[in-house]
Scaffold this active site. Structure first.
Site, PDB file in Angstrom:
ATOM      1  N   THR A  98       0.871  -1.180   0.000  1.00  0.00           N
ATOM      2  CA  THR A  98       0.000   0.000   0.000  1.00  0.00           C
ATOM      3  C   THR A  98       0.907   1.229   0.000  1.00  0.00           C
ATOM      4  O   THR A  98       1.604   1.489   0.994  1.00  0.00           O
ATOM      5  CB  THR A  98      -0.893   0.020   1.256  1.00  0.00           C
ATOM      6  OG1 THR A  98      -1.652  -1.185   1.276  1.00  0.00           O
ATOM      7  CG2 THR A  98      -1.831   1.212   1.235  1.00  0.00           C
ATOM      8  N   LYS A 173      -7.890   2.015  -3.258  1.00  0.00           N
ATOM      9  CA  LYS A 173      -7.611   1.614  -1.870  1.00  0.00           C
ATOM     10  C   LYS A 173      -7.685   2.822  -0.933  1.00  0.00           C
ATOM     11  O   LYS A 173      -8.277   2.770   0.141  1.00  0.00           O
ATOM     12  CB  LYS A 173      -6.226   0.954  -1.822  1.00  0.00           C
ATOM     13  CG  LYS A 173      -5.625   0.795  -0.453  1.00  0.00           C
ATOM     14  CD  LYS A 173      -5.653  -0.613   0.029  1.00  0.00           C
ATOM     15  CE  LYS A 173      -5.152  -0.691   1.468  1.00  0.00           C
ATOM     16  NZ  LYS A 173      -5.553  -1.877   2.156  1.00  0.00           N
ATOM     17  N   LYS A 248      -1.547   4.950   8.740  1.00  0.00           N
ATOM     18  CA  LYS A 248      -0.669   4.957   7.555  1.00  0.00           C
ATOM     19  C   LYS A 248      -1.503   5.236   6.289  1.00  0.00           C
ATOM     20  O   LYS A 248      -1.151   6.090   5.476  1.00  0.00           O
ATOM     21  CB  LYS A 248       0.027   3.600   7.407  1.00  0.00           C
ATOM     22  CG  LYS A 248       0.806   3.490   6.101  1.00  0.00           C
ATOM     23  CD  LYS A 248       1.197   2.102   5.696  1.00  0.00           C
ATOM     24  CE  LYS A 248       1.640   2.146   4.236  1.00  0.00           C
ATOM     25  NZ  LYS A 248       2.121   0.876   3.722  1.00  0.00           N
TER      26      LYS A 248
HETATM   27  P1  NAD Z   1       5.604  -6.255   7.110  1.00  0.00           P
HETATM   28  O1  NAD Z   1       6.439  -5.184   7.697  1.00  0.00           O
HETATM   29  O2  NAD Z   1       5.213  -7.419   7.973  1.00  0.00           O
HETATM   30  O3  NAD Z   1       6.340  -6.846   5.796  1.00  0.00           O
HETATM   31  C1  NAD Z   1       7.053  -6.070   4.869  1.00  0.00           C
HETATM   32  C2  NAD Z   1       8.340  -6.810   4.595  1.00  0.00           C
HETATM   33  O4  NAD Z   1       9.035  -6.226   3.507  1.00  0.00           O
HETATM   34  C3  NAD Z   1       9.313  -6.785   5.795  1.00  0.00           C
HETATM   35  O5  NAD Z   1       9.582  -8.127   6.223  1.00  0.00           O
HETATM   36  C4  NAD Z   1      10.566  -6.099   5.228  1.00  0.00           C
HETATM   37  O6  NAD Z   1      11.775  -6.606   5.775  1.00  0.00           O
HETATM   38  C5  NAD Z   1      10.420  -6.424   3.750  1.00  0.00           C
HETATM   39  N1  NAD Z   1      11.220  -5.575   2.850  1.00  0.00           N
HETATM   40  C6  NAD Z   1      11.342  -4.215   2.832  1.00  0.00           C
HETATM   41  N2  NAD Z   1      12.177  -3.831   1.832  1.00  0.00           N
HETATM   42  C7  NAD Z   1      12.569  -4.982   1.200  1.00  0.00           C
HETATM   43  C8  NAD Z   1      13.422  -5.260   0.078  1.00  0.00           C
HETATM   44  N3  NAD Z   1      14.046  -4.300  -0.594  1.00  0.00           N
HETATM   45  N4  NAD Z   1      13.578  -6.561  -0.299  1.00  0.00           N
HETATM   46  C9  NAD Z   1      12.970  -7.564   0.371  1.00  0.00           C
HETATM   47  N5  NAD Z   1      12.160  -7.359   1.445  1.00  0.00           N
HETATM   48  C10 NAD Z   1      11.955  -6.083   1.841  1.00  0.00           C
HETATM   49  O7  NAD Z   1       4.306  -5.544   6.508  1.00  0.00           O
HETATM   50  P2  NAD Z   1       2.902  -6.263   6.163  1.00  0.00           P
HETATM   51  O8  NAD Z   1       1.991  -6.182   7.341  1.00  0.00           O
HETATM   52  O9  NAD Z   1       3.168  -7.569   5.490  1.00  0.00           O
HETATM   53  O10 NAD Z   1       2.328  -5.216   5.080  1.00  0.00           O
HETATM   54  C11 NAD Z   1       2.883  -5.137   3.775  1.00  0.00           C
HETATM   55  C12 NAD Z   1       2.095  -4.098   2.992  1.00  0.00           C
HETATM   56  O11 NAD Z   1       0.719  -4.477   2.920  1.00  0.00           O
HETATM   57  C13 NAD Z   1       2.117  -2.691   3.605  1.00  0.00           C
HETATM   58  O12 NAD Z   1       2.235  -1.756   2.575  1.00  0.00           O
HETATM   59  C14 NAD Z   1       0.772  -2.589   4.324  1.00  0.00           C
HETATM   60  O13 NAD Z   1       0.325  -1.251   4.414  1.00  0.00           O
HETATM   61  C15 NAD Z   1      -0.112  -3.419   3.411  1.00  0.00           C
HETATM   62  N6  NAD Z   1      -1.277  -4.036   4.071  1.00  0.00           N
HETATM   63  C16 NAD Z   1      -1.127  -4.662   5.262  1.00  0.00           C
HETATM   64  C17 NAD Z   1      -2.239  -5.249   5.873  1.00  0.00           C
HETATM   65  C18 NAD Z   1      -2.094  -5.955   7.201  1.00  0.00           C
HETATM   66  O14 NAD Z   1      -3.141  -6.280   7.801  1.00  0.00           O
HETATM   67  N7  NAD Z   1      -0.892  -6.215   7.702  1.00  0.00           N
HETATM   68  C19 NAD Z   1      -3.495  -5.208   5.250  1.00  0.00           C
HETATM   69  C20 NAD Z   1      -3.603  -4.602   3.991  1.00  0.00           C
HETATM   70  C21 NAD Z   1      -2.480  -4.015   3.403  1.00  0.00           C
END
Ligand code: NAD
Length: 299
Positions: A98, A173, A248
């Site tokens: 997102t 979104k 966020k």
């Molecule tokens: P998270 O922090 O658990 O996972 C993100 C991962 O990306 C981390 O493990 C980080 O180390 C990795 N990362 C960052 N840069 C990287 C790179 N260059 N190469 C490889 N890995 C890299 O976050 P999440 O909860 O999984 O959310 C991910 C996205 O989805 C966000 O943008 C969030 O806003 C969106 N989202 C989350 C939810 C939720 O309920 N958690 C729901 C809808 C949308």
């Protein structure tokens, strides 16, 4: 077809596992050693670097926290080649993070300038949706690229909606979550007002859920315990959708409001309210817990 999946966090790992379950060769990577360890323990194939994962891939998924992380990974960081350099010519880059609409458009432009194709495909449905392959995908990009991605997205989700060209998945979104934030606050205010007027929670629910006040924030995410037994209010506001994530998304809405000049007063106010909420314990509580702030701040 080789698929790279970068970002194996809360959402990415279960999504990547569902994708791999369809029989495609899926290779993952995460910059966090802990995420890599968890993925390997779950039996998921993980490369040593992001570019190793993306080398010769025809499809590259990213699921990061921020737009800057996506742009950095696509481009070159500190002179080292990025993902766009190593993927197969004409590869399809699908970003599910997102991020801001303008960042998503920059990502599309970078991918296209490198001879690839791109989609923005943010999701809703949370970790439970990611685990159960019931996510909703909102997709921006060309018709052709959308059709190419559809079977892959359907392996991870239940609803896949093509919203238009580059960035319009993120636009959908951000608009949806702005509606959600404003309506959750309105429902919470109505319950606190009802309390002060002597109205029971159940009576207000029975009326509003069958009348013009009906909305998801009331009928699924009811902010008081009782009327909807599965809502977070019944488990001390454990998320659900955490205040930090709502804050966020409202930050992205605020950015979009400012860049378009739209007179979205309610959206801006919701951002202010949730930014205060996310500064405290609300960060890790469900966003429907905003009712407790409203109650506490009522004289
Ligand atoms: P998270 O922090 O658990 O996972 C993100 C991962 O990306 C981390 O493990 C980080 O180390 C990795 N990362 C960052 N840069 C990287 C790179 N260059 N190469 C490889 N890995 C890299 O976050 P999440 O909860 O999984 O959310 C991910 C996205 O989805 C966000 O943008 C969030 O806003 C969106 N989202 C989350 C939810 C939720 O309920 N958690 C729901 C809808 C949308």
């Amino acid at each position: 077809m080789r698929i790279a999946f970068l970002g194996l966090g809360h959402m990415g790992l279960p999504m990547a596992k569902n994708l791999a379950a369809t029989g495609h060769e899926v290779v993952g990577f995460d910059v966090s050693p802990r995420a890599v360890e968890t993925a390997r323990e779950a039996g998921f194939s993980v490369a040593d670097t992001g570019t190793d994962a993306a080398a010769a891939a025809s499809v590259v998924f990213t699921m990061f926290q921020t737009g800057q992380q996506v742009l950095d990974a696509y481009g070159s960081v500190d002179g080292a080649p990025g993902l766009l350099k190593v993927a197969n010519p004409g590869a399809l880059f699908i970003d599910c993070s997102t991020i801001a609409v303008d960042e998503a458009r920059q990502a599309h432009a970078l991918a296209e300038a490198a001879g690839h194709r791109a989609l923005d495909a943010p999701v809703s449905g949370g970790v439970v949706g990611a685990e159960n392959a019931t996510l909703a995908f909102m997709v921006g990009g060309s018709d052709e690229d959308f059709e190419a991605a559809r079977p892959l997205l359907e392996a991870m989700g239940r609803r896949v909606v093509h919203c238009g060209g580059a960035g319009l998945g993120q636009a959908a979104k951000v608009c949806n979550n702005m509606i959600l934030a404003v309506s959750q606050i309105a429902v919470a205010e109505a319950f606190v007002l009802g309390e002060r007027l002597g109205l029971s929670h159940q009576a207000l629910f029975d009326v509003a859920s069958n009348a013009s006040g009906q909305c998801w924030a009331l009928t699924t995410n009811c902010p008081v315990p009782g009327p909807v037994p599965t809502s977070p209010a019944n488990r001390d506001y454990q998320p659900g959708f955490a205040g930090a994530l709502m804050n966020k998304d409202l930050g992205l809405a605020e950015h979009a409001i400012a860049s378009t000049g739209v007179e979205a007063r309610m959206g801006r106010l919701a951002r202010e309210i949730y930014s205060r909420y996310a500064d405290g314990p609300g960060a890790s509580q469900d966003f429907s817990g905003i009712i407790n702030t409203i109650r506490a701040e009522s004289v």
